[in-house]
Scaffold this active site. Sequence first.
Site, short mmCIF file in Angstrom:
data_model
loop_
_atom_site.label_atom_id
_atom_site.label_comp_id
_atom_site.label_asym_id
_atom_site.label_seq_id
_atom_site.Cartn_x
_atom_site.Cartn_y
_atom_site.Cartn_z
N ARG A 85 51.80 36.37 45.02
CA ARG A 85 50.27 35.88 44.79
C ARG A 85 49.59 37.28 44.01
NH1 ARG A 85 46.88 35.41 50.32
NH2 ARG A 85 47.24 37.45 50.16
N ARG A 101 30.37 51.43 30.37
CA ARG A 101 30.38 50.06 31.11
C ARG A 101 29.90 49.01 30.01
NH1 ARG A 101 25.87 47.22 32.88
NH2 ARG A 101 26.43 45.92 34.79
N LYS A 124 42.63 36.52 44.46
CA LYS A 124 42.15 37.52 45.84
C LYS A 124 41.70 38.73 45.16
CE LYS A 124 44.35 39.42 49.86
NZ LYS A 124 43.20 38.82 50.89
N GLU A 135 37.11 28.29 55.02
CA GLU A 135 38.11 29.08 55.46
C GLU A 135 37.29 29.91 56.18
OE1 GLU A 135 40.23 31.25 52.54
OE2 GLU A 135 38.56 31.11 51.08
N1 PLP Z 1 41.16 33.49 53.23
C1 PLP Z 1 40.47 34.67 52.92
C2 PLP Z 1 39.27 34.37 52.37
C3 PLP Z 1 41.13 35.91 52.98
O1 PLP Z 1 40.48 37.19 52.54
C4 PLP Z 1 42.32 36.04 53.45
C5 PLP Z 1 42.90 37.31 53.62
O2 PLP Z 1 42.44 38.32 53.44
C6 PLP Z 1 42.78 34.86 53.78
C7 PLP Z 1 42.61 33.74 53.72
C8 PLP Z 1 44.54 35.03 54.56
O3 PLP Z 1 45.56 35.30 53.50
P1 PLP Z 1 46.88 36.06 54.09
O4 PLP Z 1 47.23 35.11 54.97
O5 PLP Z 1 47.52 35.90 52.50
O6 PLP Z 1 46.42 37.37 54.46
#
Ligand code: PLP
Length: 286
Positions: A51, A100, A150, A182
Amino acid sequence: MRTVYLNGEYIPETEARVSVFDRGFLMADGVYEVTSVLGGKLIDFDGHAVRLERSLDALEMRSPISKEDLLGVHRELVRLNDIDEGMIYLQITRGAPGDRDFVFPDPETTMPTIVLFTQNKPGLADNPAAKKGIRVISIDDIRWGRRDIKTVQLLYPSMGKMMAKKAGADDAWMIEDGFVTEGTSNNAYIVKGNKIITRALSNDILHGITRAAVLRFAREAQMEVEERNFTLEEARNADEAFVTSASTFVMPVVQIDDAVLGDGTPGRVAPRLREIYLEESMRAAV
Ligand code: PLP
């Protein structure tokens, strides 16, 4: 005092310095991963490494380290800091171009910044919250449209946790167009009868590494899984609910806003999935 990893070096945490021009600091121009450690071993390392590549690619950022070397750094930090149960935090930013500017710097001259540090959490697997379950509130999902990357822009999730805290709850589930996306730092699930329901993967949510493993284990255990949107109303009337993440594994949810689920205790499915996940992922740990 922890030993941390910064740009190729293992150094004491008090000596680790990053430039004020670092784009992670100025623009949240960076990505991260959190990998848990159980019994001194890394849980789901491969998934997190894959990821990470995906996040870097999506932002046209070069990786400063190979997957093999990354594994080596994780293991060395576990050893140097004597971690039995805890987490490893990894962050890569687009680096510090020396001024910047909104325009991305030339990757030939500006190297990414890479930082890793450990968080010691004895008792991580035996978290008492898992026995009681957690309470969540619902909040609007006002994040950007690429939640599958992420990135370190975590201000709104952080505000969401504070809203939950002020309301006397543990966490918040985010709602968009009436549907749950989520949790602030986890993927969200409900259980109806024997069916586990969770939102399908898209740009709207993070593709949780724990989610992938838990759904695989659930299917292997002949549990029924439905990947689809579910409304807040459906969640409030569910038999059970839970969240998954690298640091909480599978965590039962027993209340959503003022709606108590079932008899207000974790139920049957989430605790069983937690058990399976911990057992299987520890067996596969590296
Ligand atoms: N969703 C969000 C917004 C997150 O920040 C995270 C983990 O930090 C997850 C889901 C879960 O992801 P993982 O199972 O890879 O930790």
